[in-house]
Motif scaffolding. Sequence first.
Motif, PDB file in Angstrom:
ATOM      1  N   ARG A 169     -11.666   5.978  14.676  1.00 64.61           N
ATOM      2  CA  ARG A 169     -12.268   5.790  13.360  1.00 64.61           C
ATOM      3  C   ARG A 169     -11.195   5.379  12.353  1.00 64.61           C
ATOM      4  O   ARG A 169     -10.025   5.738  12.499  1.00 64.61           O
ATOM      5  CB  ARG A 169     -12.970   7.065  12.886  1.00 64.61           C
ATOM      6  CG  ARG A 169     -12.069   8.281  12.717  1.00 64.61           C
ATOM      7  CD  ARG A 169     -12.875   9.460  12.192  1.00 64.61           C
ATOM      8  NE  ARG A 169     -12.058  10.606  11.875  1.00 64.61           N
ATOM      9  CZ  ARG A 169     -11.795  11.580  12.722  1.00 64.61           C
ATOM     10  NH1 ARG A 169     -12.261  11.532  13.959  1.00 64.61           N
ATOM     11  NH2 ARG A 169     -11.053  12.623  12.343  1.00 64.61           N
ATOM     12  N   PRO A 170     -11.580   4.618  11.318  1.00 65.72           N
ATOM     13  CA  PRO A 170     -10.603   4.168  10.323  1.00 65.72           C
ATOM     14  C   PRO A 170     -10.145   5.318   9.441  1.00 65.72           C
ATOM     15  O   PRO A 170     -10.933   6.203   9.081  1.00 65.72           O
ATOM     16  CB  PRO A 170     -11.375   3.121   9.513  1.00 65.72           C
ATOM     17  CG  PRO A 170     -12.815   3.494   9.695  1.00 65.72           C
ATOM     18  CD  PRO A 170     -12.926   4.071  11.072  1.00 65.72           C
ATOM     19  N   ILE A 171      -8.867   5.294   9.062  1.00 66.70           N
ATOM     20  CA  ILE A 171      -8.328   6.363   8.216  1.00 66.70           C
ATOM     21  C   ILE A 171      -7.514   5.823   7.044  1.00 66.70           C
ATOM     22  O   ILE A 171      -7.194   6.577   6.126  1.00 66.70           O
ATOM     23  CB  ILE A 171      -7.455   7.341   9.025  1.00 66.70           C
ATOM     24  CG1 ILE A 171      -6.227   6.600   9.600  1.00 66.70           C
ATOM     25  CG2 ILE A 171      -8.249   8.018  10.123  1.00 66.70           C
ATOM     26  CD1 ILE A 171      -5.197   7.527  10.218  1.00 66.70           C
ATOM     27  N   ILE A 172      -7.169   4.536   7.063  1.00 68.94           N
ATOM     28  CA  ILE A 172      -6.249   4.003   6.056  1.00 68.94           C
ATOM     29  C   ILE A 172      -6.797   4.178   4.647  1.00 68.94           C
ATOM     30  O   ILE A 172      -6.062   4.577   3.723  1.00 68.94           O
ATOM     31  CB  ILE A 172      -5.949   2.519   6.331  1.00 68.94           C
ATOM     32  CG1 ILE A 172      -5.229   2.369   7.678  1.00 68.94           C
ATOM     33  CG2 ILE A 172      -5.094   1.937   5.218  1.00 68.94           C
ATOM     34  CD1 ILE A 172      -3.877   3.018   7.735  1.00 68.94           C
ATOM     35  N   SER A 173      -8.078   3.873   4.439  1.00 69.00           N
ATOM     36  CA  SER A 173      -8.634   3.984   3.084  1.00 69.00           C
ATOM     37  C   SER A 173      -8.584   5.422   2.585  1.00 69.00           C
ATOM     38  O   SER A 173      -8.280   5.670   1.411  1.00 69.00           O
ATOM     39  CB  SER A 173     -10.077   3.463   3.066  1.00 69.00           C
ATOM     40  OG  SER A 173     -10.884   4.182   3.987  1.00 69.00           O
ATOM     41  N   ARG A 174      -8.841   6.371   3.467  1.00 66.17           N
ATOM     42  CA  ARG A 174      -8.781   7.778   3.058  1.00 66.17           C
ATOM     43  C   ARG A 174      -7.346   8.213   2.758  1.00 66.17           C
ATOM     44  O   ARG A 174      -7.110   9.052   1.886  1.00 66.17           O
ATOM     45  CB  ARG A 174      -9.381   8.657   4.144  1.00 66.17           C
ATOM     46  CG  ARG A 174     -10.905   8.611   4.192  1.00 66.17           C
ATOM     47  CD  ARG A 174     -11.451   9.542   5.228  1.00 66.17           C
ATOM     48  NE  ARG A 174     -11.124   9.102   6.574  1.00 66.17           N
ATOM     49  CZ  ARG A 174     -11.441   9.802   7.668  1.00 66.17           C
ATOM     50  NH1 ARG A 174     -12.039  10.973   7.554  1.00 66.17           N
ATOM     51  NH2 ARG A 174     -11.149   9.331   8.865  1.00 66.17           N
ATOM     52  N   LEU A 175      -6.403   7.635   3.483  1.00 68.27           N
ATOM     53  CA  LEU A 175      -5.003   7.981   3.225  1.00 68.27           C
ATOM     54  C   LEU A 175      -4.560   7.507   1.849  1.00 68.27           C
ATOM     55  O   LEU A 175      -3.817   8.206   1.153  1.00 68.27           O
ATOM     56  CB  LEU A 175      -4.107   7.373   4.300  1.00 68.27           C
ATOM     57  CG  LEU A 175      -4.265   7.961   5.713  1.00 68.27           C
ATOM     58  CD1 LEU A 175      -3.336   7.259   6.686  1.00 68.27           C
ATOM     59  CD2 LEU A 175      -4.008   9.455   5.715  1.00 68.27           C
ATOM     60  N   HIS A 176      -5.018   6.338   1.440  1.00 67.65           N
ATOM     61  CA  HIS A 176      -4.677   5.876   0.098  1.00 67.65           C
ATOM     62  C   HIS A 176      -5.369   6.729  -0.970  1.00 67.65           C
ATOM     63  O   HIS A 176      -4.827   6.914  -2.068  1.00 67.65           O
ATOM     64  CB  HIS A 176      -5.038   4.401  -0.062  1.00 67.65           C
ATOM     65  CG  HIS A 176      -4.058   3.494   0.629  1.00 67.65           C
ATOM     66  ND1 HIS A 176      -4.220   3.094   1.938  1.00 67.65           N
ATOM     67  CD2 HIS A 176      -2.889   2.947   0.213  1.00 67.65           C
ATOM     68  CE1 HIS A 176      -3.201   2.308   2.285  1.00 67.65           C
ATOM     69  NE2 HIS A 176      -2.378   2.216   1.268  1.00 67.65           N
ATOM     70  N   GLY A 177      -6.539   7.251  -0.644  1.00 71.72           N
ATOM     71  CA  GLY A 177      -7.156   8.227  -1.536  1.00 71.72           C
ATOM     72  C   GLY A 177      -6.333   9.493  -1.627  1.00 71.72           C
ATOM     73  O   GLY A 177      -6.212  10.102  -2.698  1.00 71.72           O
ATOM     74  N   THR A 178      -5.737   9.888  -0.503  1.00 71.49           N
ATOM     75  CA  THR A 178      -4.857  11.059  -0.499  1.00 71.49           C
ATOM     76  C   THR A 178      -3.636  10.821  -1.375  1.00 71.49           C
ATOM     77  O   THR A 178      -3.168  11.731  -2.074  1.00 71.49           O
ATOM     78  CB  THR A 178      -4.420  11.376   0.943  1.00 71.49           C
ATOM     79  OG1 THR A 178      -5.580  11.587   1.756  1.00 71.49           O
ATOM     80  CG2 THR A 178      -3.551  12.625   0.985  1.00 71.49           C
ATOM     81  N   TRP A 179      -3.105   9.590  -1.349  1.00 73.42           N
ATOM     82  CA  TRP A 179      -1.971   9.260  -2.207  1.00 73.42           C
ATOM     83  C   TRP A 179      -2.357   9.424  -3.682  1.00 73.42           C
ATOM     84  O   TRP A 179      -1.586   9.979  -4.478  1.00 73.42           O
ATOM     85  CB  TRP A 179      -1.520   7.827  -1.956  1.00 73.42           C
ATOM     86  CG  TRP A 179      -0.271   7.455  -2.702  1.00 73.42           C
ATOM     87  CD1 TRP A 179       1.001   7.508  -2.245  1.00 73.42           C
ATOM     88  CD2 TRP A 179      -0.178   6.989  -4.064  1.00 73.42           C
ATOM     89  NE1 TRP A 179       1.888   7.113  -3.217  1.00 73.42           N
ATOM     90  CE2 TRP A 179       1.189   6.784  -4.345  1.00 73.42           C
ATOM     91  CE3 TRP A 179      -1.116   6.723  -5.050  1.00 73.42           C
ATOM     92  CZ2 TRP A 179       1.640   6.328  -5.587  1.00 73.42           C
ATOM     93  CZ3 TRP A 179      -0.674   6.272  -6.285  1.00 73.42           C
ATOM     94  CH2 TRP A 179       0.686   6.076  -6.552  1.00 73.42           C
ATOM     95  N   SER A 180      -3.526   8.955  -4.055  1.00 68.19           N
ATOM     96  CA  SER A 180      -3.979   9.094  -5.448  1.00 68.19           C
ATOM     97  C   SER A 180      -4.113  10.558  -5.831  1.00 68.19           C
ATOM     98  O   SER A 180      -3.731  10.960  -6.935  1.00 68.19           O
ATOM     99  CB  SER A 180      -5.321   8.365  -5.626  1.00 68.19           C
ATOM    100  OG  SER A 180      -5.194   6.987  -5.357  1.00 68.19           O
TER     101      SER A 180
END
Length: 226
Positions: A169-180
């Motif tokens: 499953r994709p995780i990159i978009s959620r990781l950038h949300g984690t950065w925010s």
Amino acid sequence: MAAARTQNHVGVQLSDSTRNDDNGRKQANPGPRRAAPGPQPPPHLGRARFAAAYAFLVHGVMFGAWASRIPAVQANTGLDATHLGFALLAASGGAVLAMSFAGVLSARYGSNTVSVAMLLGYAAVVPGLALANSFVTLIVALAFVGAFQGSLDVSMNANALAVEQAGTRPIISRLHGTWSLGSFVGAAVTIAAVTVGISLLAQFCILAVWLAASAVLLSRTMLPHK
């Protein structure tokens, strides 16, 4: 005639659904075989996902903590807005130069290894932002901070992409949300530090210790990847 054809058709169906064993006894056909299951993600993938998210969180916290302390850094150096703006360009310059080599280093030594090394370097130089007391010293401090921050950005994104490709499953978009989220946490940390009277140097030294501890944690949990 019709009845005979029907009986023959039924007989054919029965013969198709059965077979004789070695002793002449009839056994039912096992039917079509099930497709083999697809490749399963490695068992440590959950730990690697946590490590990738934590790396993004750390990066965001440090950015939020630093950005919210810029007025204090300006007061320490006595710079006006124009000179402060030029000094801040040093962080971008250091990041651009270092990011050009971070990808090569990640491919050669592994994105996990480079991420850990950049965190340790980040920890070593971040107190320099509080120690800077002039235009020149601030430029030097910002150049080093930008270099380690930018290199960490490259290596942790490379590692996160490897974790995503290893999973389902994709995780990159959620990781950038984690950065925010981390940037908000970093700003909140600065607000708390100012409220209780923690100095700029003390805050950045505490953050440096946390960065070093995070490097140790990620050295054991990040997905090995070249």
